[in-house]
Design an enzyme around this catalytic site. Structure first.
Site, PDB file in Angstrom:
ATOM      1  N   SER A  20       0.812  -1.218   0.000  1.00 37.20           N
ATOM      2  CA  SER A  20       0.000   0.000   0.000  1.00 37.20           C
ATOM      3  C   SER A  20       0.849   1.273   0.000  1.00 37.20           C
ATOM      4  O   SER A  20       1.912   1.327   0.621  1.00 37.20           O
ATOM      5  CB  SER A  20      -0.893   0.023   1.242  1.00 37.20           C
ATOM      6  OG  SER A  20      -1.468   1.300   1.394  1.00 37.20           O
ATOM      7  N   SER A  22      -0.495   4.054   1.223  1.00 39.91           N
ATOM      8  CA  SER A  22      -1.069   4.933   2.251  1.00 39.91           C
ATOM      9  C   SER A  22      -0.029   5.410   3.261  1.00 39.91           C
ATOM     10  O   SER A  22      -0.059   6.582   3.662  1.00 39.91           O
ATOM     11  CB  SER A  22      -2.235   4.227   2.950  1.00 39.91           C
ATOM     12  OG  SER A  22      -3.287   4.073   2.028  1.00 39.91           O
ATOM     13  N   LYS A  72     -13.510  -3.971   4.643  1.00 40.69           N
ATOM     14  CA  LYS A  72     -14.306  -2.735   4.680  1.00 40.69           C
ATOM     15  C   LYS A  72     -15.712  -2.980   5.210  1.00 40.69           C
ATOM     16  O   LYS A  72     -16.317  -2.088   5.798  1.00 40.69           O
ATOM     17  CB  LYS A  72     -14.379  -2.103   3.281  1.00 40.69           C
ATOM     18  CG  LYS A  72     -13.072  -1.457   2.841  1.00 40.69           C
ATOM     19  CD  LYS A  72     -13.203  -0.759   1.498  1.00 40.69           C
ATOM     20  CE  LYS A  72     -11.850  -0.221   1.058  1.00 40.69           C
ATOM     21  NZ  LYS A  72     -11.907   0.511  -0.209  1.00 40.69           N
ATOM     22  N   GLY A 132     -17.236  -3.783 -12.665  1.00 38.40           N
ATOM     23  CA  GLY A 132     -16.852  -4.338 -11.369  1.00 38.40           C
ATOM     24  C   GLY A 132     -18.042  -4.469 -10.448  1.00 38.40           C
ATOM     25  O   GLY A 132     -19.067  -3.794 -10.643  1.00 38.40           O
ATOM     26  N   ASN A 133     -17.919  -5.324  -9.460  1.00 39.53           N
ATOM     27  CA  ASN A 133     -18.998  -5.517  -8.501  1.00 39.53           C
ATOM     28  C   ASN A 133     -18.455  -5.605  -7.077  1.00 39.53           C
ATOM     29  O   ASN A 133     -19.060  -6.206  -6.204  1.00 39.53           O
ATOM     30  CB  ASN A 133     -19.813  -6.774  -8.843  1.00 39.53           C
ATOM     31  CG  ASN A 133     -18.933  -7.984  -9.080  1.00 39.53           C
ATOM     32  OD1 ASN A 133     -18.587  -8.291 -10.221  1.00 39.53           O
ATOM     33  ND2 ASN A 133     -18.530  -8.654  -8.016  1.00 39.53           N
ATOM     34  N   GLY A 135     -16.403  -3.465  -3.646  1.00 40.01           N
ATOM     35  CA  GLY A 135     -16.681  -2.291  -2.819  1.00 40.01           C
ATOM     36  C   GLY A 135     -16.408  -0.986  -3.546  1.00 40.01           C
ATOM     37  O   GLY A 135     -17.129   0.003  -3.359  1.00 40.01           O
TER      38      GLY A 135
HETATM   39  P1  NAP Z   1     -12.772  -6.163  -5.043  1.00 49.86           P
HETATM   40  O1  NAP Z   1     -13.836  -6.035  -3.988  1.00 49.86           O
HETATM   41  O2  NAP Z   1     -11.778  -7.251  -4.947  1.00 49.86           O
HETATM   42  O3  NAP Z   1     -13.524  -6.217  -6.459  1.00 49.86           O
HETATM   43  C1  NAP Z   1     -12.798  -6.458  -7.629  1.00 49.86           C
HETATM   44  C2  NAP Z   1     -13.756  -6.474  -8.794  1.00 49.86           C
HETATM   45  O4  NAP Z   1     -13.006  -6.681  -9.990  1.00 49.86           O
HETATM   46  C3  NAP Z   1     -14.790  -7.572  -8.755  1.00 49.86           C
HETATM   47  O5  NAP Z   1     -15.993  -7.030  -9.219  1.00 49.86           O
HETATM   48  C4  NAP Z   1     -14.247  -8.602  -9.732  1.00 49.86           C
HETATM   49  O6  NAP Z   1     -15.244  -9.365 -10.370  1.00 49.86           O
HETATM   50  C5  NAP Z   1     -13.628  -7.711 -10.752  1.00 49.86           C
HETATM   51  N1  NAP Z   1     -12.622  -8.437 -11.527  1.00 49.86           N
HETATM   52  C6  NAP Z   1     -11.493  -8.997 -11.049  1.00 49.86           C
HETATM   53  N2  NAP Z   1     -10.822  -9.598 -12.084  1.00 49.86           N
HETATM   54  C7  NAP Z   1     -11.572  -9.387 -13.196  1.00 49.86           C
HETATM   55  C8  NAP Z   1     -11.431  -9.762 -14.567  1.00 49.86           C
HETATM   56  N3  NAP Z   1     -10.376 -10.486 -14.978  1.00 49.86           N
HETATM   57  N4  NAP Z   1     -12.406  -9.355 -15.452  1.00 49.86           N
HETATM   58  C9  NAP Z   1     -13.459  -8.661 -15.025  1.00 49.86           C
HETATM   59  N5  NAP Z   1     -13.650  -8.279 -13.731  1.00 49.86           N
HETATM   60  C10 NAP Z   1     -12.718  -8.642 -12.840  1.00 49.86           C
HETATM   61  O7  NAP Z   1     -11.923  -4.810  -5.125  1.00 49.86           O
HETATM   62  P2  NAP Z   1     -12.387  -3.303  -4.877  1.00 49.86           P
HETATM   63  O8  NAP Z   1     -12.083  -2.906  -3.498  1.00 49.86           O
HETATM   64  O9  NAP Z   1     -13.766  -3.140  -5.386  1.00 49.86           O
HETATM   65  O10 NAP Z   1     -11.319  -2.534  -5.810  1.00 49.86           O
HETATM   66  C11 NAP Z   1     -11.335  -2.690  -7.222  1.00 49.86           C
HETATM   67  C12 NAP Z   1     -10.120  -2.002  -7.837  1.00 49.86           C
HETATM   68  O11 NAP Z   1     -10.183  -0.601  -7.575  1.00 49.86           O
HETATM   69  C13 NAP Z   1      -8.783  -2.473  -7.251  1.00 49.86           C
HETATM   70  O12 NAP Z   1      -7.834  -2.533  -8.279  1.00 49.86           O
HETATM   71  C14 NAP Z   1      -8.414  -1.383  -6.259  1.00 49.86           C
HETATM   72  O13 NAP Z   1      -7.001  -1.259  -6.103  1.00 49.86           O
HETATM   73  C15 NAP Z   1      -8.978  -0.168  -6.976  1.00 49.86           C
HETATM   74  N6  NAP Z   1      -9.289   0.912  -6.031  1.00 49.86           N
HETATM   75  C16 NAP Z   1      -8.638   2.096  -6.224  1.00 49.86           C
HETATM   76  C17 NAP Z   1      -8.905   3.137  -5.370  1.00 49.86           C
HETATM   77  C18 NAP Z   1      -8.204   4.441  -5.581  1.00 49.86           C
HETATM   78  O14 NAP Z   1      -8.143   5.252  -4.648  1.00 49.86           O
HETATM   79  N7  NAP Z   1      -7.690   4.713  -6.773  1.00 49.86           N
HETATM   80  C19 NAP Z   1      -9.819   2.983  -4.305  1.00 49.86           C
HETATM   81  C20 NAP Z   1     -10.470   1.747  -4.167  1.00 49.86           C
HETATM   82  C21 NAP Z   1     -10.198   0.716  -5.033  1.00 49.86           C
HETATM   83  P3  NAP Z   1     -15.509 -10.902  -9.973  1.00 49.86           P
HETATM   84  O15 NAP Z   1     -16.332 -10.856  -8.721  1.00 49.86           O
HETATM   85  O16 NAP Z   1     -16.217 -11.442 -11.144  1.00 49.86           O
HETATM   86  O17 NAP Z   1     -14.149 -11.533  -9.739  1.00 49.86           O
END
Ligand code: NAP
Length: 301
Positions: A20, A22, A72, A132-133, A135
């Site tokens: 991270s 952070s 979370k 995406g689905n 958080g």
């Molecule tokens: P999460 O809860 O693990 O969700 C990940 C999502 O990505 C799920 O919906 C998953 O779908 C989908 N996914 C994973 N591999 C995939 C693929 N090959 N094709 C299509 N969909 C895929 O993670 P999250 O907390 O929501 O975060 C998601 C992303 O946003 C991460 O990369 C995180 O680092 C980023 N993020 C960035 C910030 C920022 O401040 N920039 C803040 C929060 C999050 P399935 O359920 O089908 O696997």
């Protein structure tokens, strides 16, 4: 600052989160402002231990936490109070310890919205889409609802039941229309995407170091982007992901995940310290760490 001075302690609760940024962001903020505070990482191996961690926080007087994957939602029932944003999506990314009372906030929502604010008029009343689905996707839905009032949110997922899982208990689920990513290969799916004013990637696809880092969540070479659209990748490393590179070359406006990363951190920092995060110093520290110079269209201002 004296090395003997007691410091307020902050940290990140997550699992396998040594990567991270952070600590870099918040410690740069503390040092730049000369605040007697320190931020570190707490990897917690299992959800069962999260309650122990929060009891320890109260006992030791740890001042606050960020919370990330996969906790979370785990922390929600263990806190004394939730902000309205955290309550709306039942997810917390920031905890503040107010004299032993732990208050949960969600700064991902305002942090996601912040870089889109200059384009609010382009989004209001229009259709947007999110891939995406998890958080982060739900935080983006709520951010659109609160700050931009789009006509609808298309949620592109790999399996429809996952959209239902994500939206279970969410009061404003009528705003969201689940769609299958596989349908993007069909003409109608592509057309739906072309009609969106904002396209958001809330999956890790495109992240440096992953096997699929060279891939975009949107099928390449289909001319699905155009001028007037905003393409927003939550992935922040690299700054220009394959998705953003294709969008930029098609003339779309792009937003890098680094903007959300800094904006959500700034809100956590303010909740903890009552001070504005020194954003320029933080951005420089993060860019130095990535080892990249922000290019045109990276979303960096
Ligand atoms: P999460 O809860 O693990 O969700 C990940 C999502 O990505 C799920 O919906 C998953 O779908 C989908 N996914 C994973 N591999 C995939 C693929 N090959 N094709 C299509 N969909 C895929 O993670 P999250 O907390 O929501 O975060 C998601 C992303 O946003 C991460 O990369 C995180 O680092 C980023 N993020 C960035 C910030 C920022 O401040 N920039 C803040 C929060 C999050 P399935 O359920 O089908 O696997």
């Amino acid at each position: 600052m004296s090395k003997r001075q007691a410091k307020k302690l902050f940290g990140l609760i997550g699992r396998n989160v040594d990567y991270s940024w952070s600590p870099l962001i918040h410690n740069t903020g503390f040092e730049t402002l000369g605040l007697p505070c320190f931020y570190t990482i707490f990897n917690i191996a299992t959800p069962e231990l999260v309650g122990d961690a929060l009891r320890g926080c109260r006992a030791l007087g740890i001042s606050g936490f960020n919370v990330t994957i996969p906790y979370k939602k785990t922390v929600v029932p263990l806190l004394d109070e939730l902000s309205s944003e955290a309550d709306a999506i039942q997810a917390v990314n920031t905890i503040v310890n107010e004299n032993g009372r732990l208050i949960g906030h969600n700064t991902d929502i305002a942090g996601f919205a912040a870089p889109l604010m200059p384009w609010a008029d382009r989004i209001h009343g229009k259709r947007v889409c999110i891939f995406g689905n998890g958080g982060a996707a739900l935080a983006a839905v709520e951010a659109f609802r609160i700050h931009f009032r789009p006509s609808s949110v298309l949620l592109f997922v790999r399996e429809l039941h996952k959209a239902d899982d994500m939206l279970a208990g969410y009061e404003h689920r009528n705003l969201v229309t689940p769609c299958l990513t596989a349908d993007l290969d069909l003409p109608l799916g592509g057309q739906q995407l072309q009609e969106c004013s904002v396209i958001v990637n809330a999956t890790p696809i495109g992240t440096s170091g992953r096997g699929d880092a060279i891939r975009s969540i949107v099928p390449a070479g289909r001319d699905l982007f155009h001028k007037g659209q905003i393409v927003y990748d939550m992935v922040y490393n690299p700054i220009e992901t394959p998705l953003l590179a294709e969008a930029r070359s098609a003339g779309a406006s792009t937003v890098s995940g680094i903007e959300m990363l800094i904006a959500q951190a700034a809100r956590s920092f303010f909740i903890w310290t009552g001070r504005e995060l020194p954003v320029d110093a933080v951005r420089k520290a993060v860019l130095d760490e990535i080892g990249q110079i922000a290019g045109p269209g990276s979303g960096l201002k």
